[in-house]
Design a protein around this motif. Structure first.
Motif, PDB file in Angstrom:
ATOM      1  N   ALA A  30       7.996  35.991  -5.855  1.00 55.11           N
ATOM      2  CA  ALA A  30       6.665  36.476  -5.482  1.00 55.11           C
ATOM      3  C   ALA A  30       6.771  37.805  -4.747  1.00 55.11           C
ATOM      4  CB  ALA A  30       5.949  35.435  -4.618  1.00 55.11           C
ATOM      5  N   GLN A  31       7.785  37.934  -3.895  1.00 58.66           N
ATOM      6  CA  GLN A  31       7.987  39.200  -3.179  1.00 58.66           C
ATOM      7  C   GLN A  31       8.315  40.322  -4.158  1.00 58.66           C
ATOM      8  OE1 GLN A  31       7.624  40.043   0.041  1.00 58.66           O
ATOM      9  NE2 GLN A  31       6.772  38.004   0.358  1.00 58.66           N
ATOM     10  N   ALA A  32       9.142  40.034  -5.124  1.00 61.94           N
ATOM     11  CA  ALA A  32       9.534  41.059  -6.103  1.00 61.94           C
ATOM     12  C   ALA A  32       8.344  41.482  -6.940  1.00 61.94           C
ATOM     13  CB  ALA A  32      10.653  40.520  -6.992  1.00 61.94           C
ATOM     14  N   ALA A  37       2.522  46.354  -5.582  1.00 63.20           N
ATOM     15  CA  ALA A  37       1.160  46.283  -5.033  1.00 63.20           C
ATOM     16  C   ALA A  37       1.189  46.521  -3.536  1.00 63.20           C
ATOM     17  CB  ALA A  37       0.523  44.933  -5.354  1.00 63.20           C
ATOM     18  N   ARG A  38       2.194  45.976  -2.870  1.00 66.46           N
ATOM     19  CA  ARG A  38       2.308  46.177  -1.434  1.00 66.46           C
ATOM     20  C   ARG A  38       2.575  47.651  -1.110  1.00 66.46           C
ATOM     21  NH1 ARG A  38       5.872  42.425  -0.153  1.00 66.46           N
ATOM     22  NH2 ARG A  38       7.657  43.767  -0.524  1.00 66.46           N
ATOM     23  N   ALA A  39       3.436  48.269  -1.895  1.00 64.58           N
ATOM     24  CA  ALA A  39       3.713  49.699  -1.677  1.00 64.58           C
ATOM     25  C   ALA A  39       2.449  50.516  -1.902  1.00 64.58           C
ATOM     26  CB  ALA A  39       4.833  50.151  -2.610  1.00 64.58           C
ATOM     27  N   ALA A  43       0.531  52.789   0.825  1.00 67.01           N
ATOM     28  CA  ALA A  43       0.213  54.202   0.583  1.00 67.01           C
ATOM     29  C   ALA A  43      -1.272  54.454   0.831  1.00 67.01           C
ATOM     30  CB  ALA A  43       0.596  54.585  -0.837  1.00 67.01           C
ATOM     31  N   GLU A  44      -2.114  53.532   0.385  1.00 66.72           N
ATOM     32  CA  GLU A  44      -3.559  53.658   0.631  1.00 66.72           C
ATOM     33  C   GLU A  44      -3.853  53.661   2.128  1.00 66.72           C
ATOM     34  OE1 GLU A  44      -6.441  51.007  -1.150  1.00 66.72           O
ATOM     35  OE2 GLU A  44      -5.384  51.185  -3.064  1.00 66.72           O
TER      36      GLU A  44
END
Length: 126
Positions: A30-32, A37-39, A43-44
């Motif tokens: 799930a982390q991978a 999306a997390r990055a 950035a947002e």
């Protein structure tokens, strides 16, 4: 029967270890999958924070300019008030000097008239 097999301690331990490793594998997977999306969200957030900081800096700049403008206006008003007070003081002093000069002139005229009357009286007696 629920569990036909005889559960020994070692069986329960291996089942627990297998469950934990399955959960860990699922978490890592799930982390991978969530990493892009997390990055993107980070950035947002960085862009939003930069925009917020820029707006705050602009507000500070406008506030500083407004304070400088108000200070300049107050200084100009104070200078005008001082100039007006100085002009009023000079006018009052010149009016006082003119009044004193008139009083002195009037006194001199009265003295001259009194001296003339005294001289006329002396002339009539002599």
């Amino acid at each position: 029967m629920k569990n036909a097999r005889d559960n020994q301690l070692s069986d329960r331990r291996t089942a627990s270890a297998d469950a934990k490793s399955a959960l860990l594998k699922a978490y890592r997977a799930a982390q991978a999958t969530a990493a892009p999306a997390r990055a993107e969200r980070q950035a947002e957030r960085a862009l939003v924070a930069a925009a917020r900081e820029e707006r705050r800096a602009e507000r500070e700049r406008v506030k500083t300019e407004e304070q400088a403008r108000i200070a300049a206006e107050e200084a100009a008003l104070q200078a005008e008030a001082q100039a007006a007070a100085l002009a009023e003081t000079h006018a009052r002093e010149s009016a006082e000097k003119a009044r004193v000069a008139r009083v002195i002139e009037d006194e001199a005229e009265r003295k001259a008239a009194r001296d003339l009357r005294y001289a006329n009286r002396k002339a009539r007696r002599a």
